[in-house]
Write a protein that holds these residues in place. Sequence first.
Motif, PDB file in Angstrom:
ATOM      1  N   UNK A 143      24.481  10.195  11.149  1.00  6.54           N
ATOM      2  CA  UNK A 143      23.610  10.902  11.883  1.00  6.54           C
ATOM      3  C   UNK A 143      22.219  10.694  11.502  1.00  6.54           C
ATOM      4  N   UNK A 144      21.153  11.031  12.499  1.00  2.28           N
ATOM      5  CA  UNK A 144      19.571  10.700  12.341  1.00  2.28           C
ATOM      6  C   UNK A 144      19.200  12.033  11.142  1.00  2.28           C
ATOM      7  N   UNK A 145      18.470  11.766  10.120  1.00  2.00           N
ATOM      8  CA  UNK A 145      17.871  12.530   9.373  1.00  2.00           C
ATOM      9  C   UNK A 145      16.231  12.603   9.482  1.00  2.00           C
ATOM     10  N   UNK A 146      15.677  13.581   9.642  1.00  2.00           N
ATOM     11  CA  UNK A 146      14.157  13.498   9.629  1.00  2.00           C
ATOM     12  C   UNK A 146      13.758  14.860   8.612  1.00  2.00           C
ATOM     13  N   UNK A 147      12.550  14.353   8.120  1.00  2.00           N
ATOM     14  CA  UNK A 147      11.951  15.024   6.936  1.00  2.00           C
ATOM     15  C   UNK A 147      10.810  15.637   7.580  1.00  2.00           C
ATOM     16  N   UNK A 148      10.665  17.100   7.629  1.00  2.00           N
ATOM     17  CA  UNK A 148       9.734  17.816   8.178  1.00  2.00           C
ATOM     18  C   UNK A 148       9.221  18.725   7.161  1.00  2.00           C
ATOM     19  N   UNK A 149       7.959  18.495   6.684  1.00  2.00           N
ATOM     20  CA  UNK A 149       7.116  18.970   5.565  1.00  2.00           C
ATOM     21  C   UNK A 149       8.130  19.047   4.344  1.00  2.00           C
ATOM     22  N   UNK A 150       8.618  20.027   3.538  1.00  2.00           N
ATOM     23  CA  UNK A 150       9.616  19.981   2.636  1.00  2.00           C
ATOM     24  C   UNK A 150      11.032  20.126   2.875  1.00  2.00           C
ATOM     25  N   UNK A 151      11.456  20.195   4.409  1.00  2.00           N
ATOM     26  CA  UNK A 151      12.520  20.479   4.695  1.00  2.00           C
ATOM     27  C   UNK A 151      13.190  19.070   5.487  1.00  2.00           C
ATOM     28  N   UNK A 152      14.541  19.106   5.291  1.00  2.00           N
ATOM     29  CA  UNK A 152      15.313  17.909   6.030  1.00  2.00           C
ATOM     30  C   UNK A 152      16.193  18.395   7.011  1.00  2.00           C
ATOM     31  N   UNK A 153      16.089  17.924   8.140  1.00  2.00           N
ATOM     32  CA  UNK A 153      16.851  18.038   9.454  1.00  2.00           C
ATOM     33  C   UNK A 153      17.953  16.717   9.652  1.00  2.00           C
ATOM     34  N   UNK A 154      19.059  17.244  10.064  1.00  2.00           N
ATOM     35  CA  UNK A 154      19.952  16.263  10.446  1.00  2.00           C
ATOM     36  C   UNK A 154      20.453  16.504  11.924  1.00  2.00           C
ATOM     37  N   UNK A 155      20.611  15.331  12.914  1.00  2.00           N
ATOM     38  CA  UNK A 155      21.074  15.550  14.236  1.00  2.00           C
ATOM     39  C   UNK A 155      22.475  15.782  14.315  1.00  2.00           C
ATOM     40  N   UNK A 156      22.839  16.507  14.825  1.00  2.00           N
ATOM     41  CA  UNK A 156      24.174  17.227  14.884  1.00  2.00           C
ATOM     42  C   UNK A 156      24.345  17.526  16.283  1.00  2.00           C
ATOM     43  N   UNK A 157      25.339  17.133  16.991  1.00  2.00           N
ATOM     44  CA  UNK A 157      25.833  17.893  18.370  1.00  2.00           C
ATOM     45  C   UNK A 157      24.599  17.936  19.417  1.00  2.00           C
ATOM     46  N   UNK A 158      23.658  16.987  19.341  1.00  2.00           N
ATOM     47  CA  UNK A 158      22.465  16.934  20.132  1.00  2.00           C
ATOM     48  C   UNK A 158      21.496  17.770  19.764  1.00  2.00           C
ATOM     49  N   UNK A 159      21.310  18.216  18.566  1.00  2.00           N
ATOM     50  CA  UNK A 159      20.313  18.967  18.135  1.00  2.00           C
ATOM     51  C   UNK A 159      20.110  18.705  16.446  1.00  2.00           C
ATOM     52  N   UNK A 160      18.883  19.028  16.155  1.00  3.21           N
ATOM     53  CA  UNK A 160      18.507  18.950  14.677  1.00  3.21           C
ATOM     54  C   UNK A 160      18.749  20.184  13.884  1.00  3.21           C
ATOM     55  N   UNK A 161      19.585  20.246  12.906  1.00  2.58           N
ATOM     56  CA  UNK A 161      20.041  21.376  12.146  1.00  2.58           C
ATOM     57  C   UNK A 161      19.407  21.154  10.727  1.00  2.58           C
ATOM     58  N   UNK A 162      18.795  22.235  10.067  1.00  5.14           N
ATOM     59  CA  UNK A 162      18.393  22.313   8.656  1.00  5.14           C
ATOM     60  C   UNK A 162      19.517  21.881   7.751  1.00  5.14           C
ATOM     61  N   UNK A 163      19.517  20.772   7.169  1.00  5.56           N
ATOM     62  CA  UNK A 163      20.486  20.297   6.317  1.00  5.56           C
ATOM     63  C   UNK A 163      21.195  21.426   5.231  1.00  5.56           C
ATOM     64  N   UNK A 164      20.329  22.444   5.016  1.00  6.51           N
ATOM     65  CA  UNK A 164      20.546  23.693   3.898  1.00  6.51           C
ATOM     66  C   UNK A 164      21.647  24.564   5.033  1.00  6.51           C
ATOM     67  N   UNK A 165      21.664  24.237   6.094  1.00  3.89           N
ATOM     68  CA  UNK A 165      22.620  25.247   6.920  1.00  3.89           C
ATOM     69  C   UNK A 165      23.695  24.413   7.468  1.00  3.89           C
ATOM     70  N   UNK A 166      23.984  23.454   7.264  1.00  2.00           N
ATOM     71  CA  UNK A 166      25.139  22.787   7.782  1.00  2.00           C
ATOM     72  C   UNK A 166      26.420  23.354   7.061  1.00  2.00           C
ATOM     73  N   UNK A 167      27.628  23.303   8.145  1.00  8.03           N
ATOM     74  CA  UNK A 167      28.790  24.023   7.614  1.00  8.03           C
ATOM     75  C   UNK A 167      29.815  22.952   8.003  1.00  8.03           C
ATOM     76  N   UNK A 168      31.025  23.186   7.605  1.00  5.24           N
ATOM     77  CA  UNK A 168      32.209  22.280   7.889  1.00  5.24           C
ATOM     78  C   UNK A 168      32.635  22.665   9.161  1.00  5.24           C
ATOM     79  N   UNK A 169      32.372  23.860   9.794  1.00  2.00           N
ATOM     80  CA  UNK A 169      32.813  24.094  11.262  1.00  2.00           C
ATOM     81  C   UNK A 169      31.760  23.259  12.326  1.00  2.00           C
ATOM     82  N   UNK A 170      30.470  23.292  12.086  1.00  2.00           N
ATOM     83  CA  UNK A 170      29.503  22.507  12.438  1.00  2.00           C
ATOM     84  C   UNK A 170      29.786  20.865  12.358  1.00  2.00           C
ATOM     85  N   UNK A 171      30.272  20.317  11.337  1.00  4.97           N
ATOM     86  CA  UNK A 171      30.635  19.030  11.348  1.00  4.97           C
ATOM     87  C   UNK A 171      31.830  18.724  12.165  1.00  4.97           C
ATOM     88  N   UNK A 172      32.809  19.654  12.196  1.00  7.92           N
ATOM     89  CA  UNK A 172      34.048  19.384  12.860  1.00  7.92           C
ATOM     90  C   UNK A 172      33.857  19.611  14.377  1.00  7.92           C
TER      91      UNK A 172
END
Length: 656
Positions: free
Chosen positions: A530-559
Amino acid sequence: MNRSLNVVDLTYARTSASVNTDAMGMREMQQRVFAKRDAQHLLVKAPPASGKSRALMFVALDKLYNQGRKKVIVAVPERSIGASFSPTKLTAHGFFADWEIKDEHNLCNPGSSQGKVDAFIEFLEGTDATLVCTHATLRFAFEKIAPESFNGTVLAIDEFHHVSADTEANRLGALLRDVMNGSNVHIVAMTGSYFRGDSVPVLSTEDEAKFTPVTFNYYDQLNGYEHLKSLGIGHHFYQGRYTDAIGEVLDLDKKTIVHIPNVNSGESTKDKIEEVGFIIDSIGEVVGTEDTGIILIRRTDTDKVLRVADLVDDADQVKRAQTLHYLSTVASKDPGGVDIIVALGMAKEGFDWPFAEHALTVGYRASLTEVIQIIGRVTRDSPGKEHAQFTNLIAEPDASQGEVKVSVNNMLKAITASLLMEQVLAQNFTFKTKRNDDDATEPGTIKIKGFKEPSTVRVKQIVETDLNDLKATILQDDTFAKAAAGSVDPEVTNKVLIPKIIRERYPDLDDSQVEEVRQQVVVDSVIKNSQVRDVGDKRFIRMAEKFVNIDDISINLIDSVNPFQRAFEVMSKSVTPTVLKIISDAITATRVEITAEEAFALFPKIQNWAKVNGRKPDTRSDDPTEKRYAEALLFLQKKKQQHLAEQRATQMAEES
């Protein structure tokens, strides 16, 4: 349309950590191995150029001097690799003893097989302590001696992936099992490959449990280099003959190894000598040939003369031996010694040319071991070399040709293998369960809601040392290869197909352990692809065609994400619309048949889809997801009808 595309672009920090040495002359990897020197059976997985040969010397000498062992036998797959175990003055760098090998005990020198077997047996019966031989000599000698002959010895097997748990087909695997069970031998097994390249494991589960593993991964190695900064892995697609396209990707300013295809492959023209001639013509005009066999070619675009080694033409064995000797003694040390090497089945495992920058490989390679070995030829650290590149020249499917399905499958597998290489070569993360009262996350750790951490020693061992092998097994499974192309719902891929493969590979795991391993595989694959982007002090990861705050990812989202969907996305960006349609049609035609597991897993989604759309899914739909849902629904309906019919038949039988 860009027909060349890097699937993988990795950058490293150049910390020098993996090449610096301590007071005993040990690099970082060698220190890790030496720390486990007391283990009876040691399994070392480390990349090319990390110093496995010298690590073995350190451990073997400690076993001779401090652990009561009497002899050390080092077995290598081919004679040329035996040079890695030549006498070495380790005391000059701070170690307590030197590595010594007498000429009569270097059985990688020229000589007959029978003579080497006799020398092997004489060594076991004599007083000298060290011997180097080939795997073949070890096998032949074992036919004449009993397992207990290895009592008191250390048996070191280099390039350990040549061993197989299939003891009927693999004599080295049978030998290893017999020696382990019939003697008190100490074993040091070493490999620079993370996979066998086929579906047969190197060791059985029972035998593997006897080994103490030491893993030094590619990221540790490459990030700790002094010179090499980046690595690219990519593909170039062509139609017609590869000899007409190779000039488009052969960069004459780069030190290059060209691996032409096997004569039995679809990419081969069936005339290997003529293929080398085409490659020479694409470079320029031959102006001479040296006694070493090196061909001098004046470039078409400049007056510069390139030095080219031909390892394909094997008609003159004396000439070939001279060329190989030149490459190993001169070109491996002199940057000007050679510019391009053209090879077929050579210049891979154990081949040392540190100046190589570009590995250009023609045709799909089914063996992941072969791919990692080829990449390993260009990832050696060398002054002035900042970038290394692996390019796979792949044939596009042509609707006018009969082998469309084969071409599509080869393209998918080649790109998916590159994505696996990315995971082997990229930074590793530690995954933990995210809780509401979590403190700050440590560097290199990602916390995931609902994630199940390894709960047993066995699962921890698989996660720490076997994850890449497991991914390779999954990717080489025919069912999964089709699913990876996107013809199966991601959750079915992740929750049905992957667990099935895990159960087959590790029959000793219970359901909860299988789920822990499954989550680790899927999470690790999705995060690294997955593509990871840093925006300010937060990190976002591209999942299912959208960027999600890496602090909010869950196993259900990954599955909900297909871990290897990017393989199809890569092809979409690098082939023409016509070719893309051919690929899509071929994937649709070979999609995975519906199984009961998949149909039941999809049923909640089918119900939700029907509720949202106000109708049942249609098998004639152009939408592959709707079509798959409709197929699953038909399957379930037929199952229900069969069940009702069986119930009626049973009832009638009871009434009569």
